[in-house]
Every structure is written in structure tokens, then in C-alpha cells.
Scaffold this motif. Structure first.
Motif, mmCIF file in Angstrom:
data_model
loop_
_atom_site.group_PDB
_atom_site.id
_atom_site.type_symbol
_atom_site.label_atom_id
_atom_site.label_comp_id
_atom_site.label_asym_id
_atom_site.label_seq_id
_atom_site.Cartn_x
_atom_site.Cartn_y
_atom_site.Cartn_z
ATOM 1 N N ILE A 183 30.025 45.491 51.621
ATOM 2 C CA ILE A 183 31.431 45.873 51.565
ATOM 3 C C ILE A 183 32.080 45.159 50.383
ATOM 4 O O ILE A 183 31.777 43.992 50.118
ATOM 5 C CB ILE A 183 32.165 45.483 52.867
ATOM 6 C CG1 ILE A 183 31.527 46.177 54.072
ATOM 7 C CG2 ILE A 183 33.653 45.830 52.779
ATOM 8 C CD1 ILE A 183 32.112 45.731 55.414
ATOM 9 N N ALA A 184 32.959 45.841 49.681
ATOM 10 C CA ALA A 184 33.726 45.225 48.595
ATOM 11 C C ALA A 184 35.169 45.060 49.055
ATOM 12 O O ALA A 184 35.750 45.989 49.627
ATOM 13 C CB ALA A 184 33.663 46.081 47.337
ATOM 14 N N ALA A 185 35.738 43.885 48.825
ATOM 15 C CA ALA A 185 37.105 43.590 49.263
ATOM 16 C C ALA A 185 38.010 43.339 48.068
ATOM 17 O O ALA A 185 37.773 42.412 47.292
ATOM 18 C CB ALA A 185 37.102 42.364 50.184
ATOM 19 N N ASP A 186 39.017 44.199 47.904
ATOM 20 C CA ASP A 186 39.991 44.041 46.813
ATOM 21 C C ASP A 186 39.321 44.170 45.444
ATOM 22 O O ASP A 186 39.668 43.473 44.509
ATOM 23 C CB ASP A 186 40.710 42.684 46.936
ATOM 24 C CG ASP A 186 41.901 42.542 46.002
ATOM 25 O OD1 ASP A 186 42.708 43.478 45.917
ATOM 26 O OD2 ASP A 186 42.017 41.471 45.359
ATOM 27 N N VAL A 187 38.365 45.068 45.335
ATOM 28 C CA VAL A 187 37.630 45.267 44.082
ATOM 29 C C VAL A 187 37.842 46.710 43.621
ATOM 30 O O VAL A 187 37.273 47.641 44.194
ATOM 31 C CB VAL A 187 36.120 44.981 44.254
ATOM 32 C CG1 VAL A 187 35.403 45.123 42.912
ATOM 33 C CG2 VAL A 187 35.895 43.593 44.834
ATOM 34 N N ALA A 188 38.639 46.893 42.580
ATOM 35 C CA ALA A 188 39.006 48.243 42.134
ATOM 36 C C ALA A 188 37.907 48.945 41.341
ATOM 37 O O ALA A 188 37.863 50.171 41.292
ATOM 38 C CB ALA A 188 40.285 48.187 41.293
ATOM 39 N N ASP A 189 37.012 48.176 40.732
ATOM 40 C CA ASP A 189 35.977 48.751 39.873
ATOM 41 C C ASP A 189 34.735 47.873 39.946
ATOM 42 O O ASP A 189 34.855 46.641 40.022
ATOM 43 C CB ASP A 189 36.501 48.824 38.430
ATOM 44 C CG ASP A 189 35.626 49.663 37.516
ATOM 45 O OD1 ASP A 189 34.415 49.386 37.430
ATOM 46 O OD2 ASP A 189 36.148 50.588 36.879
ATOM 47 N N VAL A 190 33.569 48.476 39.899
ATOM 48 C CA VAL A 190 32.325 47.690 39.995
ATOM 49 C C VAL A 190 32.191 46.706 38.837
ATOM 50 O O VAL A 190 31.502 45.692 38.962
ATOM 51 C CB VAL A 190 31.081 48.603 40.054
ATOM 52 C CG1 VAL A 190 31.047 49.365 41.364
ATOM 53 C CG2 VAL A 190 31.024 49.553 38.868
ATOM 54 N N LYS A 191 32.853 46.978 37.728
ATOM 55 C CA LYS A 191 32.794 46.048 36.596
ATOM 56 C C LYS A 191 33.354 44.683 36.965
ATOM 57 O O LYS A 191 33.031 43.682 36.328
ATOM 58 C CB LYS A 191 33.595 46.610 35.424
ATOM 59 C CG LYS A 191 33.082 47.922 34.854
ATOM 60 C CD LYS A 191 33.969 48.321 33.692
ATOM 61 C CE LYS A 191 33.966 49.830 33.524
ATOM 62 N NZ LYS A 191 34.931 50.250 32.492
#
Length: 201
Positions: free
Chosen positions: A77-85
């Protein structure tokens, strides 16, 4: 973007979660990741958090003990991450991220399920709804995580993104008994030795 119920179903139906923060972590990505970890663990599931960069000392209390997964990671899960970069060294996990919880309208929709609430001042606000839908009672630890995310992303409630809902959720967190005096001092009045030396120059 998928709805919040899809995010809830993902959490309910899976286990062994690694929750990623963005690089150069701030209070919201840390608070959201750690708070979500706490919620998932209350479901009797396994979860841990990770970041490609070091966690600033003022937030280390939140990550202590949950940043070393002792299980086989099966879901990310990603939290508060708008872009994989923004994942730094974890961007290689991009195609394995099953869920992203965010409040940035700029989110690129890279996850299998993406829930973005652009009306939220901080991603941590979304945890309030998640806990409610999962019927999880918010304890002091989760409350401190949520409060940390909200307080830091609103500049301690000074920024224009602060809403009535922001204050409502913060008030609900206070009901758990968290010490906002101590938290705010740590978040907004603590300076590193290097920062003090720079100011003295």
C-alpha cells in the motif's frame, strides 16, 4: 479513481501488508502510513511501514517497532504518494502496489486501487473514515498518527486547506487522550543542532 469501499475491501480481503511512504518523508505520509498500519493490525492482520529515506527524529516515536517486517510481504500500500517517482528506492515496487490512499489531485493512478480525496487537508484525514468503515476503535497511537498528519499538512491549522472537518477529526483524536501540547512542541518547536547552528551564523 476507485471508491473508498474498494479500498476497504482490499484491506479486508488481504494480509501481510507493507505500507510505503514517499521519499523525504513529512508528517502526513508518516502519520498516514503508521496510522493505517495500526488500523490493519487491529484487524488481526500483519503490517509494517517502510520509507526509502530516514525518518526524521521528531517522528521516530510513530515508526518505532513497526518498520521491520517479520513476515512475508504479500501486499503493498502507498500512503500519501501521488506518483511512483516519489517512492525513491522503492519505485521498483510500482507494479506491485495494490492500493494507494492519497489526497493529491495530481495522483497518477498507478496503484491497482486508488482512493484520492482531494477535499481532505491531509491523507491522514482519510484514516478516520477507514477506521469507521472497518469498525475499528481509534486508540491513542492511531490518534497521534492521524493528528500528526493533519497538523503538519495544515501548518498546525494555519493553512487555507484547513476545513471544519479537519477541526472535527482533530477534536475526535483529542478525545482519545493524546497530549497535543507535547506533540505540537515536538513537531513545531523542536530544532536540530544543525538548524540552531545555521541560525546562529
Amino acid at each position: 479513481m476507485s471508491g473508498l469501499q474498494s479500498a476497504i475491501n482490499y484491506i479486508k480481503e488481504n494480509d501481510n501488508y507493507l505500507i510505503l511512504m514517499h521519499a523525504s518523508p513529512d508528517g502526513d505520509t508518516i502519520g498516514t502510513a503508521c496510522g493505517l498500519c495500526g488500523i490493519i493490525r487491529k484487524l488481526g492482520k500483519k503490517a509494517a511501514v517502510a520509507c526509502s529515506d530516514d525518518i526524521p527524529a521528531i517522528y521516530s516515536k510513530l515508526t518505532n517497532g513497526i518498520d521491520k517486517p517479520d513476515f512475508e510481504i504479500k501486499n503493498i500500500i502507498a500512503a500519501d504518494v501521488a506518483d511512483v517517482k516519489l517512492l525513491g528506492s522503492f519505485k521498483s515496487y510500482a507494479d506491485k502496489i495494490g492500493l494507494c490512499i492519497d489526497h493529491h489531485v495530481s495522483n497518477t493512478g498507478y496503484a491497482g486501487i486508488t482512493y484520492v480525496d482531494a477535499e481532505s487537508a491531509a491523507a491522514a484525514e482519510i484514516l478516520y473514515d477507514i477506521a469507521e468503515l472497518l469498525e475499528i476503535k481509534i486508540d491513542r497511537y492511531i490518534a497521534e498518527c492521524i493528528y500528526t498528519g493533519i497538523a503538519t499538512d495544515t501548518g498546525c491549522f494555519k493553512f487555507s486547506n484547513t476545513t471544519a472537518r479537519t477541526h472535527y477529526i482533530a477534536a475526535e483524536m483529542l478525545q482519545t487522550g493524546i497530549d497535543i501540547g507535547e506533540i505540537n512542541r515536538r513537531l513545531f518547536e523542536t530544532k536540530t543542532k544543525q538548524a540552531i547552528e545555521l541560525e546562529s551564523l
